[in-house]
Design a protein around this motif. Sequence first.
Motif, PDB file in Angstrom:
ATOM      1  N   ALA A   1       0.831  -1.201   0.000  1.00  0.00           N
ATOM      2  CA  ALA A   1       0.000   0.000   0.000  1.00  0.00           C
ATOM      3  C   ALA A   1       0.864   1.249   0.000  1.00  0.00           C
ATOM      4  CB  ALA A   1      -0.907   0.003   1.224  1.00  0.00           C
TER       5      ALA A   1
ATOM      6  N   ASN B   1      -3.671   3.961  -0.681  1.00  0.00           N
ATOM      7  CA  ASN B   1      -3.666   3.271   0.599  1.00  0.00           C
ATOM      8  C   ASN B   1      -5.056   2.760   0.958  1.00  0.00           C
ATOM      9  OD1 ASN B   1      -2.280   2.450   2.969  1.00  0.00           O
ATOM     10  ND2 ASN B   1      -3.148   4.181   4.078  1.00  0.00           N
TER      11      ASN B   1
ATOM     12  N   ALA C   1      -5.995  -0.184  -1.252  1.00  0.00           N
ATOM     13  CA  ALA C   1      -5.316  -1.420  -0.862  1.00  0.00           C
ATOM     14  C   ALA C   1      -5.917  -1.987   0.415  1.00  0.00           C
ATOM     15  CB  ALA C   1      -3.826  -1.159  -0.687  1.00  0.00           C
TER      16      ALA C   1
END
Length: 598
Positions: free
Chosen positions: A369, A375, A378
């Motif tokens: 990530a 982020n 993920a």
Amino acid sequence: MNQAEREALFELGLHEQPSKVMSLSEAVGTWVKPGSTIHVAYSDARPNAALMEIARQFAGTDPRFTLVTSGLVSVQHALVELGLIEKVITSFAGENYPVARPNRAFQRAVESGTLTVENWSLWTLIARLMAGALGVSYMPVNSLAGSSMALDLPYDVYREIEDPFRDNKKTSVVAALHPDVSIIQGVSADPSGNVVMAAPYGESMWGALSSSLGVIACVERVASIQEIRHHSALVRIPSHKVLAVCEVPFGSHPYGMFNPGFPDVDAYVPDREFLAEVRAASNSAGTFASWISEWILDIGSHDDYLKRLGHRHLASLKSKAHPNQWRADLATLPTREGAACSSNETLVVAASRLIQERAMLMGYQAVLAGVGLANLAAWSAVREMKSNDIEVELMAEIGMFGYEPRPGEAFIFSNRNLHTCKWLTDVSVVLGSLVGGRGSRSIGVIGAAQVDPAFNTNSTYGNDGRFLVGSGGANDIMSSADEVIVTIDLDASRLVGEIPYITGPGTKVGAVVTSGGIFERRSGLVTLTRYMAHMGTDERTAVESIRSQCSWDFLVADDLICEPKPTQDELEIIRMFDPLGDFLGKDPRGLAQTGRPS
């Protein structure tokens, strides 16, 4: 000699080294000299108290320091603003909590020509320190080739050479780096200097072991040698490399510190409000100078700094580091059920679905990530796959592996997520092996400031030449992962025909997910394969809208599909991950919601 006398000869502690415990002021005054190359150690904790002490002692002078740092952040920019740094050797310089963004003080110094920047990726900079520690002249790496960094770096620190073990193949090599002195904020150390580091370990001990003079070890608590022996598995730096041991509680503030298990040392979280204040102050030279005077130069010592912060405030930072703090936060999150879906939320959900598709199709074992929307994508993708009994793990470059993100904070290295890790390791393992080696089959998910039609990314210099933030681990991920997905807003200034600086080469990029649609390569050509439902009432309208917001020439897939709108369940998860709207944005009512509805 009787039995008791013989046993006495071998009692532990009879031959320990002399104590190296001294004040932080004394340690800096003794070991930091004008012209020094100072290494700022990178782990979950950062030696901010030590850097502020350097600022106090050298303000108003011209020491011309060279700073070696994986990431120059927040209060550390005070050294730049004061003109104490001549050169920075780094992979990232800016702000990273909670959102990665440029720091104006750093930009001003670069623009004025008073500061030189040598740009590296995260893993390659640490590989240089590792080579120095191992006593070899260079380290081979899989990163940098095909980037602007490879073109800019001097021949004496980076080369691409013929691989002696693979015919007709080249390999990138980076030269060993030996800073004069390394400064670290650890969890604990005994008086002679055996140091327990904060985890995850970031660059681990390599910078400390590569330093020519040694290490100034700032720690939360000085422990006895008996305690250190009892927890010897946690020690990362041996005493013979340590110059001074300084007891500096909250020495990482305004950043946090995670304890890997050493007794009687409390963890603490980053100080969100303080970090926001520093960031705002750094936007102009005048306000930053005032802030530096108020919080660094006019304060006599770190103890005075802590008194000013106040016991109650510091205690709250410790309490927020409790493993179950997320439960209390979850109970107070704003309810946004039924709120309109935003373009950023559409992007995150589409990227999450694509990660799941690719991971299941290709058998990826781990997802790396990156920061921001990448982020969140993920996190939600791995969560969904695990709920369906698909074996895949989440990892982050600092050394987090096998973690399960908690709700309440979207910061990539959030303290609340460290408690869930199956493995707390370091950058050399995550980027060097699990991404760059044969440790796993992995897919990386990253964001970028700009992307070109070859899917090269830029996060280092803007079109106007202004410094952005640098590579961090982005180049390492793009150079080495089995596949990469890039997330970026649909904007003509971001999806550009040519980028001014190639931070990461696009050869491993499988798709670029934007807030308007998804681009892939088909027969080597950029092709729009999916469009978001909010882009138009029909396919033709959607494609025209995307073209108007993109500087690329692209083909439209014959099997172009409309990406289904996010479900309420998908939205609820990502909104709980980012309740403060750090990445998804805030609406006028103060709820976390980006402004442009889908």
